[in-house]
Scaffold this motif. Structure first.
Motif, PDB file in Angstrom:
ATOM      1  N   GLU A  45       0.846  -1.203   0.000  1.00  0.00           N
ATOM      2  CA  GLU A  45       0.000   0.000   0.000  1.00  0.00           C
ATOM      3  C   GLU A  45       0.875   1.244   0.000  1.00  0.00           C
ATOM      4  O   GLU A  45       1.784   1.391   0.806  1.00  0.00           O
ATOM      5  CB  GLU A  45      -0.936  -0.017   1.225  1.00  0.00           C
ATOM      6  CG  GLU A  45      -1.652   1.290   1.537  1.00  0.00           C
ATOM      7  CD  GLU A  45      -2.447   1.890   0.357  1.00  0.00           C
ATOM      8  OE1 GLU A  45      -3.202   1.151  -0.297  1.00  0.00           O
ATOM      9  OE2 GLU A  45      -2.290   3.112   0.110  1.00  0.00           O
ATOM     10  N   ARG A  55     -16.206   8.352   1.110  1.00  0.00           N
ATOM     11  CA  ARG A  55     -16.505   7.795  -0.225  1.00  0.00           C
ATOM     12  C   ARG A  55     -17.773   6.955  -0.084  1.00  0.00           C
ATOM     13  O   ARG A  55     -18.832   7.503   0.148  1.00  0.00           O
ATOM     14  CB  ARG A  55     -15.303   7.022  -0.775  1.00  0.00           C
ATOM     15  CG  ARG A  55     -14.178   7.971  -1.173  1.00  0.00           C
ATOM     16  CD  ARG A  55     -13.091   7.279  -1.944  1.00  0.00           C
ATOM     17  NE  ARG A  55     -12.408   6.305  -1.101  1.00  0.00           N
ATOM     18  CZ  ARG A  55     -11.610   5.354  -1.559  1.00  0.00           C
ATOM     19  NH1 ARG A  55     -11.389   5.250  -2.843  1.00  0.00           N
ATOM     20  NH2 ARG A  55     -11.022   4.508  -0.736  1.00  0.00           N
ATOM     21  N   THR A  58     -23.276   3.582   1.055  1.00  0.00           N
ATOM     22  CA  THR A  58     -24.298   2.535   1.066  1.00  0.00           C
ATOM     23  C   THR A  58     -23.695   1.260   0.474  1.00  0.00           C
ATOM     24  O   THR A  58     -22.813   1.316  -0.388  1.00  0.00           O
ATOM     25  CB  THR A  58     -25.560   2.919   0.260  1.00  0.00           C
ATOM     26  OG1 THR A  58     -25.217   3.072  -1.108  1.00  0.00           O
ATOM     27  CG2 THR A  58     -26.217   4.175   0.781  1.00  0.00           C
ATOM     28  N   ASP A 304     -11.867  -0.525  -8.269  1.00  0.00           N
ATOM     29  CA  ASP A 304     -11.822   0.695  -9.079  1.00  0.00           C
ATOM     30  C   ASP A 304     -10.733   0.643 -10.152  1.00  0.00           C
ATOM     31  O   ASP A 304     -10.797   1.385 -11.133  1.00  0.00           O
ATOM     32  CB  ASP A 304     -11.583   1.920  -8.181  1.00  0.00           C
ATOM     33  CG  ASP A 304     -12.876   2.417  -7.535  1.00  0.00           C
ATOM     34  OD1 ASP A 304     -13.874   1.678  -7.573  1.00  0.00           O
ATOM     35  OD2 ASP A 304     -12.880   3.539  -6.977  1.00  0.00           O
TER      36      ASP A 304
HETATM   37  C1  LIG Z   1     -18.150  10.236  -3.342  1.00  0.00           C
HETATM   38  C2  LIG Z   1     -18.185   8.762  -3.527  1.00  0.00           C
HETATM   39  C3  LIG Z   1     -19.273   8.057  -3.077  1.00  0.00           C
HETATM   40  C4  LIG Z   1     -19.310   6.682  -3.238  1.00  0.00           C
HETATM   41  N1  LIG Z   1     -20.383   6.003  -2.774  1.00  0.00           N
HETATM   42  C5  LIG Z   1     -20.436   4.670  -2.905  1.00  0.00           C
HETATM   43  C6  LIG Z   1     -21.484   3.933  -2.326  1.00  0.00           C
HETATM   44  O1  LIG Z   1     -22.369   4.492  -1.690  1.00  0.00           O
HETATM   45  N2  LIG Z   1     -21.472   2.582  -2.459  1.00  0.00           N
HETATM   46  C7  LIG Z   1     -20.483   1.919  -3.131  1.00  0.00           C
HETATM   47  O2  LIG Z   1     -20.539   0.684  -3.240  1.00  0.00           O
HETATM   48  N3  LIG Z   1     -19.431   2.604  -3.658  1.00  0.00           N
HETATM   49  C8  LIG Z   1     -19.392   3.938  -3.561  1.00  0.00           C
HETATM   50  N4  LIG Z   1     -18.309   4.624  -4.034  1.00  0.00           N
HETATM   51  C9  LIG Z   1     -17.202   3.897  -4.686  1.00  0.00           C
HETATM   52  C10 LIG Z   1     -16.211   3.274  -3.674  1.00  0.00           C
HETATM   53  O3  LIG Z   1     -15.800   4.195  -2.717  1.00  0.00           O
HETATM   54  C11 LIG Z   1     -15.034   2.720  -4.425  1.00  0.00           C
HETATM   55  O4  LIG Z   1     -15.518   1.901  -5.469  1.00  0.00           O
HETATM   56  C12 LIG Z   1     -14.119   1.887  -3.543  1.00  0.00           C
HETATM   57  O5  LIG Z   1     -13.568   2.649  -2.521  1.00  0.00           O
HETATM   58  C13 LIG Z   1     -12.990   1.283  -4.380  1.00  0.00           C
HETATM   59  O6  LIG Z   1     -12.197   0.472  -3.588  1.00  0.00           O
HETATM   60  P1  LIG Z   1     -10.813  -0.082  -4.151  1.00  0.00           P
HETATM   61  O7  LIG Z   1     -10.234  -0.884  -3.026  1.00  0.00           O
HETATM   62  O8  LIG Z   1     -11.005  -0.692  -5.465  1.00  0.00           O
HETATM   63  O9  LIG Z   1      -9.953   1.216  -4.420  1.00  0.00           O
HETATM   64  P2  LIG Z   1      -9.375   2.283  -3.376  1.00  0.00           P
HETATM   65  O10 LIG Z   1     -10.217   2.349  -2.165  1.00  0.00           O
HETATM   66  O11 LIG Z   1      -9.142   3.529  -4.134  1.00  0.00           O
HETATM   67  O12 LIG Z   1      -7.997   1.646  -2.925  1.00  0.00           O
HETATM   68  C14 LIG Z   1      -6.888   1.600  -3.784  1.00  0.00           C
HETATM   69  C15 LIG Z   1      -5.643   1.588  -2.918  1.00  0.00           C
HETATM   70  O13 LIG Z   1      -4.504   1.389  -3.740  1.00  0.00           O
HETATM   71  C16 LIG Z   1      -3.459   2.215  -3.275  1.00  0.00           C
HETATM   72  N5  LIG Z   1      -2.499   2.438  -4.365  1.00  0.00           N
HETATM   73  C17 LIG Z   1      -2.667   3.175  -5.476  1.00  0.00           C
HETATM   74  N6  LIG Z   1      -1.571   3.133  -6.244  1.00  0.00           N
HETATM   75  C18 LIG Z   1      -0.680   2.347  -5.600  1.00  0.00           C
HETATM   76  C19 LIG Z   1       0.658   1.928  -5.864  1.00  0.00           C
HETATM   77  N7  LIG Z   1       1.303   2.314  -6.981  1.00  0.00           N
HETATM   78  N8  LIG Z   1       1.287   1.140  -4.978  1.00  0.00           N
HETATM   79  C20 LIG Z   1       0.654   0.731  -3.857  1.00  0.00           C
HETATM   80  N9  LIG Z   1      -0.601   1.108  -3.544  1.00  0.00           N
HETATM   81  C21 LIG Z   1      -1.260   1.901  -4.397  1.00  0.00           C
HETATM   82  C22 LIG Z   1      -4.185   3.483  -2.858  1.00  0.00           C
HETATM   83  O14 LIG Z   1      -3.399   4.267  -1.975  1.00  0.00           O
HETATM   84  C23 LIG Z   1      -5.434   2.915  -2.197  1.00  0.00           C
HETATM   85  O15 LIG Z   1      -5.279   2.698  -0.829  1.00  0.00           O
HETATM   86  C24 LIG Z   1     -18.243   6.009  -3.886  1.00  0.00           C
HETATM   87  C25 LIG Z   1     -17.140   6.735  -4.348  1.00  0.00           C
HETATM   88  C26 LIG Z   1     -17.111   8.091  -4.170  1.00  0.00           C
HETATM   89  C27 LIG Z   1     -15.909   8.841  -4.639  1.00  0.00           C
END
Ligand SMILES: Cc1cc2nc3c(=O)[nH]c(=O)nc-3n(C[C@H](O)[C@H](O)[C@H](O)COP(=O)(O)OP(=O)(O)OC[C@H]3O[C@@H](n4cnc5c(N)ncnc54)[C@H](O)[C@@H]3O)c2cc1C
Length: 539
Positions: A45, A55, A58, A304
């Motif tokens: 991370e 973020r 729900t 994401d």
């Molecule tokens: C305003 C808002 C409202 C939302 N509401 C909802 C909701 O109500 N319900 C829902 O289901 N979803 C919702 N979402 C979407 C949800 O928040 C995201 O889909 C989710 O957080 C994605 O999780 P993730 O683990 O894929 O990515 P992230 O949480 O972005 O985690 C990615 C991680 O990778 C790390 N990283 C990046 N690059 C590197 C690298 N080169 N080396 C090492 N680490 C790295 C980052 O630091 C981060 O910690 C919302 C999003 C937003 C912005």
């Protein structure tokens, strides 16, 4: 669980089983699911501490079933506040407050949890991180940025360096790598995977606050499609609320991000410093995007990193958790020799088509909500009101997509590829949700019938080796269908046997006569993967 997770974090050759890039919720869930299967996982991370901004707020029933599998729900179910009862579901109203459409977020859901729940993402991430840290076979390397990835026939080499100053370059080796590194995924770019962008783009201010007085809101979520100021009001978990406001052309991003702006925009709802405490606020650009490929060799995208959607349906994280579950059962079966590597080929097509359908619906709602032209907004209102016979009626069901093709599902089965069911059962006086009481990665369930009645012993033994469980549910037999939910579900699906996959999607349905055929085709699909299409052809 196949093997004890009490292993050193790395084998003698310095290679772990799985590397995960990104300790967001998707990376952590994938790591815990793999570690619970007994694998050694290193999570890399970028940042030294967790992301603190608001973020997701729900989360749906299916995602909670995945968190149940992770082990989160046992002690932390209180993080989630169900949308139910008189508080209503999801309402879309115009500027004058007239109901335009409602989505039935209070429907009885098939996963054993409330259809939609409010929660606070930083709280969930804290729980997931401490769960991961408690598992000896998981190592979390915070403060390291992934920079390069190479692979050969045996594994993946990840190069990382300290985020703080780019020093201390290190290489890690793993058999497989999951890129859960978020929307700006470095791994996706390094692999040269292109994304398709839907052109949807809008800046929104997201404001999380703690109400200091008790107050009833007429719905769990309300979208205010007011061209003067599009806004969203939503429950964001126990003791919390959220407002979101779209940026208008006459307001800069800087201006929108000020706390004074947040208070000014919330004032029409009588949310003021006297009755609320501002917790966090941030401006986000909502976009819709999906990766064209989800895999390069031993590297897979999830969360994401693979897809992005505007949050109007609250599905971004839910979709990411589905990815984690869909990918980890495959990887775990392949790594333990229970399935051929070819089962990995269907991960992207299955998940890609499923998430596309949700992205398209989220964009459609977004376009409805984000309309700033008063004339077009008035036309929209007129058309939508004409469709509502009963303005109080809840009219639309939430999205319920099917897995894409090719997929690991039975051919010519209209139920295959849809979400399966979990409800309460009782065994020997102990009642609880099926996954907790009976469990099983692959689940074969019959209603009032023995699903294994016609299955040869050799197939039964194979199914048990896969981690499969078989059970017969009834009203008053040894495994009771406590609330009649299974009876209702089977009646609705026209069958009395279901075979479900470890990610809770239906492999196939039928009667006990169909089970030998279902198990044979599953066995073939897992061993050399003739992947069946809907028409029954093999690809
Ligand atoms: C305003 C808002 C409202 C939302 N509401 C909802 C909701 O109500 N319900 C829902 O289901 N979803 C919702 N979402 C979407 C949800 O928040 C995201 O889909 C989710 O957080 C994605 O999780 P993730 O683990 O894929 O990515 P992230 O949480 O972005 O985690 C990615 C991680 O990778 C790390 N990283 C990046 N690059 C590197 C690298 N080169 N080396 C090492 N680490 C790295 C980052 O630091 C981060 O910690 C919302 C999003 C937003 C912005």
């Amino acid at each position: 669980m196949k093997r004890l997770a009490n292993l050193p974090a790395m084998d003698k050759a310095g290679q772990v089983d799985f590397l995960v890039v990104g300790a967001g919720p998707v990376g952590l869930v994938a790591a815990i699911l793999l570690a619970r299967e007994g694998w050694r996982v290193t999570v890399v991370e970028k940042w030294p501490s967790r992301y603190p901004m608001p973020r997701a707020c729900t989360i749906d029933h299916e995602a909670l079933r995945i968190l149940q599998a992770v082990g989160t729900m046992e002690e932390h179910a209180g993080l989630f506040e169900p949308s139910r009862g008189e508080r209503g579901g999801y309402q879309i109203r115009n500027g004058a407050g007239t109901l335009l459409r409602a989505i039935n977020w209070n429907r009885p859901a098939e996963s054993g949890w409330a259809n939609t729940n409010g929660f606070y993402q930083p709280d969930l991430e804290e729980v997931l991180e401490s769960m991961a840290e408690e598992i000896p076979s998981v190592e979390l390397r915070r403060g390291w940025s992934a920079e390069a990835v190479e692979q050969d026939a045996e594994g993946v080499i990840l190069t990382m360096s300290r985020t703080e100053d780019g020093s201390d370059q290190e290489q890690l080796r793993g058999s497989w790598l999951i890129a859960a590194d978020g929307a700006n995924s470095v791994i996706r770019d390094l692999l040269g995977i292109e994304s398709v962008d839907s052109d949807f783009e809008a800046d929104w201010l997201v404001v999380d606050y703690v109400p200091l007085v008790d107050r009833q809101w007429d719905a769990f979520v309300t979208q205010y499609c007011d061209p003067d100021q599009p806004a969203t009001a939503v429950n964001s978990g126990p003791g919390r609320r959220r407002f979101e406001f779209m940026r208008r052309a006459d307001c800069s991003v800087g201006e929108l991000g000020r706390s004074e702006t947040a208070w000014r925009l919330m004032e029409p709802w009588d949310v003021t410093p006297e009755n609320a405490r501002l917790e966090r606020h941030a401006v986000y650009t909502f976009r819709a995007r999906w990766a064209q490929d989800w895999r390069r060799g031993r590297v897979f995208l999830a969360g994401d990193a693979a897809h992005l959607m505007p949050p109007f349906l609250g599905q971004g994280l839910c979709a990411g958790l589905r990815d984690a579950r869909a990918l980890t059962w495959r990887l775990s079966m392949v790594a333990s020799g229970l399935a051929d590597t070819s089962i990995l080929d269907s991960y992207g097509p299955e998940r890609g088509a499923h998430v596309r359908e949700i992205i398209e619906e989220a964009v459609a709602v977004g376009e409805m909500v984000c309309e700033l032209d008063p004339r077009r907004a008035a036309d929209r209102d007129k058309d939508m009101i004409a469709l509502l016979n009963d303005p109080e009626a809840v009219t639309v069901e939430p999205p319920h997509p099917k897995l894409g093709q090719p997929s690991i599902t039975a051919a010519e089965d209209g139920n295959a590829g849809r979400l399966s069911v979990q409800a309460r059962v009782e065994v020997d006086g102990v009642s609880g949700l099926y996954d907790d009481v009976i469990g099983g990665t692959w689940q074969l369930i019959g209603l009032d019938v023995d699903p294994l009645a016609n299955v040869p012993a050799e197939h039964q033994a194979w199914f048990a080796r896969m981690g499969g469980t078989a059970s017969s549910l009834s009203e008053d037999g040894p495994i009771r269908d406590v609330d009649g939910d299974y009876r209702a579900w089977f009646a609705g699906h026209g069958c009395n046997v279901v075979l479900s996959r470890p990610d809770f999607y239906i492999y196939g349905t039928g009667t006990p006569d169909d089970v030998p055929r279902l198990l044979e085709s599953l066995r073939a699909a897992l061993s050399n993967s003739p992947v069946y299409t809907e028409t029954g052809a093999m690809s």
